[in-house]
Design an enzyme around this catalytic site. Structure first.
Site, PDB file in Angstrom:
ATOM      1  CD  GLU A  79      -2.959  -1.433   2.228  1.00 52.85           C
ATOM      2  OE1 GLU A  79      -4.067  -1.642   2.204  1.00 52.85           O
ATOM      3  OE2 GLU A  79      -2.393  -1.157   3.405  1.00 52.85           O
ATOM      4  CB  CYS A  99       2.881   7.318   3.437  1.00 53.54           C
ATOM      5  SG  CYS A  99       3.251   6.048   4.531  1.00 53.54           S
ATOM      6  CB  CYS A 128       7.365  -5.389   8.998  1.00 50.80           C
ATOM      7  SG  CYS A 128       8.462  -4.753   9.716  1.00 50.80           S
ATOM      8  CB  CYS A 161       6.295  -2.920  16.233  1.00 55.07           C
ATOM      9  SG  CYS A 161       7.929  -2.535  15.734  1.00 55.07           S
ATOM     10  CB  CYS A 195       2.939  -2.138  13.810  1.00 53.19           C
ATOM     11  SG  CYS A 195       3.162  -1.798  11.879  1.00 53.19           S
ATOM     12  CB  CYS A 217       0.805   5.726  11.483  1.00 54.56           C
ATOM     13  SG  CYS A 217       1.298   7.315  10.823  1.00 54.56           S
TER      14      CYS A 217
HETATM   15  N1  SAH Z   1       9.127   0.227   9.899  1.00 56.17           N
HETATM   16  C1  SAH Z   1       9.457   1.659  10.047  1.00 56.17           C
HETATM   17  C2  SAH Z   1       8.599   2.587   9.050  1.00 56.17           C
HETATM   18  C3  SAH Z   1       6.870   2.223   9.049  1.00 56.17           C
HETATM   19  S1  SAH Z   1       5.952   2.443  10.347  1.00 56.17           S
HETATM   20  C4  SAH Z   1       9.274   2.314  11.476  1.00 56.17           C
HETATM   21  O1  SAH Z   1       8.846   1.444  12.200  1.00 56.17           O
HETATM   22  O2  SAH Z   1       9.513   3.369  11.712  1.00 56.17           O
HETATM   23  C5  SAH Z   1       5.620   4.213  10.337  1.00 56.17           C
HETATM   24  C6  SAH Z   1       5.342   4.756  11.675  1.00 56.17           C
HETATM   25  O3  SAH Z   1       3.921   4.245  12.130  1.00 56.17           O
HETATM   26  C7  SAH Z   1       6.153   4.359  12.747  1.00 56.17           C
HETATM   27  O4  SAH Z   1       6.431   5.139  13.611  1.00 56.17           O
HETATM   28  C8  SAH Z   1       5.353   3.130  13.473  1.00 56.17           C
HETATM   29  O5  SAH Z   1       5.869   2.945  14.786  1.00 56.17           O
HETATM   30  C9  SAH Z   1       3.959   3.897  13.577  1.00 56.17           C
HETATM   31  N2  SAH Z   1       2.578   2.951  13.814  1.00 56.17           N
HETATM   32  C10 SAH Z   1       2.973   1.924  13.514  1.00 56.17           C
HETATM   33  N3  SAH Z   1       1.598   1.197  14.027  1.00 56.17           N
HETATM   34  C11 SAH Z   1       1.158   2.199  14.151  1.00 56.17           C
HETATM   35  C12 SAH Z   1      -0.458   2.322  14.987  1.00 56.17           C
HETATM   36  N4  SAH Z   1      -1.250   1.434  15.009  1.00 56.17           N
HETATM   37  N5  SAH Z   1      -0.804   3.666  15.262  1.00 56.17           N
HETATM   38  C13 SAH Z   1       0.021   4.782  15.111  1.00 56.17           C
HETATM   39  N6  SAH Z   1       1.331   4.633  14.655  1.00 56.17           N
HETATM   40  C14 SAH Z   1       1.568   3.303  14.323  1.00 56.17           C
HETATM   41 FE1  SF4 Z   2       7.711  -2.901  10.982  1.00 59.99          FE
HETATM   42 FE2  SF4 Z   2       5.495  -1.796  12.012  1.00 59.99          FE
HETATM   43 FE3  SF4 Z   2       7.265  -2.105  13.619  1.00 59.99          FE
HETATM   44 FE4  SF4 Z   2       7.800  -0.436  11.618  1.00 59.99          FE
HETATM   45  S1  SF4 Z   2       6.188  -0.248  13.329  1.00 59.99           S
HETATM   46  S2  SF4 Z   2       9.317  -1.638  12.081  1.00 59.99           S
HETATM   47  S3  SF4 Z   2       6.566  -1.490   9.826  1.00 59.99           S
HETATM   48  S4  SF4 Z   2       6.492  -3.827  12.745  1.00 59.99           S
END
Ligand code: SAH
Ligand code: SF4
Length: 401
Positions: free
Chosen positions: A122, A135, A142, A146, A149, A375
């Site tokens: 996406e 974006c 991934c 996390c 996420c 995000c």
């Molecule tokens: N993998 C990279 C880039 C993609 S995530 C990273 O982790 O930085 C982009 C941003 O969205 C990151 O700061 C991530 O932590 C945040 N993010 C992920 N899941 C989210 C959620 N459910 N609500 C708000 N922000 C989120």
């Molecule tokens: Fe991967 Fe989501 Fe963690 Fe970014 S925030 S490193 S996309 S699992």
């Protein structure tokens, strides 16, 4: 033994890259999109272009592809007809295919794109008063899991090729109708002015391809988006940060999300491998840091997990001395998520502490929530199978997430 050493030694079980499919060749036979100049030059010489003319032809073709947005060789009217035919027989100018395009009530556009192998990623376009930001994804899924996420729950992971990364920007330009029309002056304000590598995937687990793609995006004869309008966000792949600074040079964002290793180990499991102290050292050494080029620290606000006044104060101490801004992101929920968004009063109180310490700390307004484009909500529809708890545990070395 320092805290950093002890953390590293107990977490050797984390091999987050193991599920990543090997780096692949360019998507599609002979796709010219995403080829570095020298590789395109070689490809043209193999097609019969003379060594003497090759550089000029590369310049012309780049200009047609990246500045005019043409999709057919026949549109390249500065090339002789014979050359156009030869090129069309060998190469394509292929973008990822749009599977769905959703437009949110707030104007955010989410594209689901199909790439080689039938995988889907996406990209999200976010229009604002003073800018338009795309974006971009760097991987399918991934490996990092996390806990907050959505992307991290996707099973299948592979690195995107430079062509697929550049292609996302081109698809958005196509959709926004932002290629110059012959004879018309280009508008002062571009609809697509900024790029953030904050879509699906960890860009610094795919550094080479992200670098090659960004070089084309930044090139004045390429997509021509300036280095300072591009931000690469990483969860903290510490050894790759110096390379990102030296070889890519975009602005940097760090997904911090916690102020103690204890909490960050759980939320952002890569922290077990590279803890906060090591991450901060890498940030301090990032090149060109100044007020004009600050590091953005992203901090997702999770109710009862990382949102106390004490967290806010620790956050300010952690980043002391680093030209920085703090981006507070209210947690965006997704089906099956275990976290909740912090209350607005809590977010405001947290932001107030950070502001009083002299840091800009905009609270990121969730965009495109009605189309799950905010995000952390990204995840391709065909790959929604949730990783099992056991699998997440194996990948992260954590007992539970
Ligand atoms: N993998 C990279 C880039 C993609 S995530 C990273 O982790 O930085 C982009 C941003 O969205 C990151 O700061 C991530 O932590 C945040 N993010 C992920 N899941 C989210 C959620 N459910 N609500 C708000 N922000 C989120
Ligand atoms: Fe991967 Fe989501 Fe963690 Fe970014 S925030 S490193 S996309 S699992």
């Amino acid at each position: 033994m320092t805290e950093t050493q002890s953390k590293t030694s107990v977490t050797t079980a984390i091999q987050p890259d193991f599920a990543t499919l090997p780096r692949r060749a360019e998507a599609g036979p002979g796709n010219l999109i995403g080829l570095p100049r020298d590789r395109m030059r070689e490809a043209l010489i193999e097609t019969g272009v003379t060594e003497k003319q090759a550089n000029m032809r590369v310049g012309q073709i780049w200009s047609w592809i990246y500045q005019r947005g043409v999709t057919e060789f026949d549109q390249m009217t500065t090339l002789a007809k014979g050359l156009r035919t030869d090129l069309a027989a060998r190469f394509t100018i292929a973008r990822p295919e749009i599977v769905t395009r959703q437009v949110s009530r707030d104007g955010t556009r989410k594209y689901l794109l199909r790439i080689a192998g039938g995988h889907e990623v996406e990209a999200v376009y976010i229009p604002e008063e003073d800018r338009g930001t795309l974006c971009v994804s760097s991987q399918v899924g991934c490996t990092l899991s996390c806990t907050f996420c959505h992307t991290g729950t996707q099973k299948l992971v592979r690195n995107l090729t430079p062509s697929e990364i550049v292609g996302q920007v081109m698809v958005a330009r196509d959709d926004l109708g932002e290629w110059p029309v012959a004879g018309e002056r280009p508008p002062e304000k571009r609809l697509l002015s900024n790029v953030v590598l904050m879509g699906m995937g960890e860009p610094l687990y795919n550094t080479d391809n992200v670098r090659d793609a960004m070089k084309i995006v930044m090139d004045g004869e390429g997509l021509s988006i300036s280095r300072r309008r591009i931000t690469l966000s990483t969860s903290g792949v510490v050894p790759e940060i110096p390379r990102a600074g030296a070889e890519i040079g975009t602005l940097l964002a760090i997904s911090l999300h916690a102020t103690t290793d204890e909490v960050r180990d759980t939320l952002v499991p890569i922290n077990r491998k590279w803890p906060i102290a090591a991450l901060m050292d890498a940030c301090r050494a990032y090149p060109r840091l100044s007020n004009a080029e600050r590091i953005t620290f992203e901090y997702v606000m999770l109710k009862g997990v990382n949102d106390t006044d004490a967290d806010a104060k620790r956050l300010v101490q952690l980043i002391a001395g680093i030209p920085a801004k703090i981006n507070l992101i209210p947690f965006n929920p997704w089906p099956g998520a275990v976290h909740e968004r912090s209350d607005w009063e809590r977010i405001e109180a947290f932001a107030e502490i950070v502001n009083r310490a002299g840091y800009a700390s905009p609270v990121r307004t969730p965009r495109g929530e009605d189309i799950l484009a905010a995000c952390g909500q990204l995840k391709s529809a065909t790959e929604r199978a949730r990783k099992s708890r056991a699998q997440i545990a194996t990948e992260t070395g954590l007992g539970r997430c």
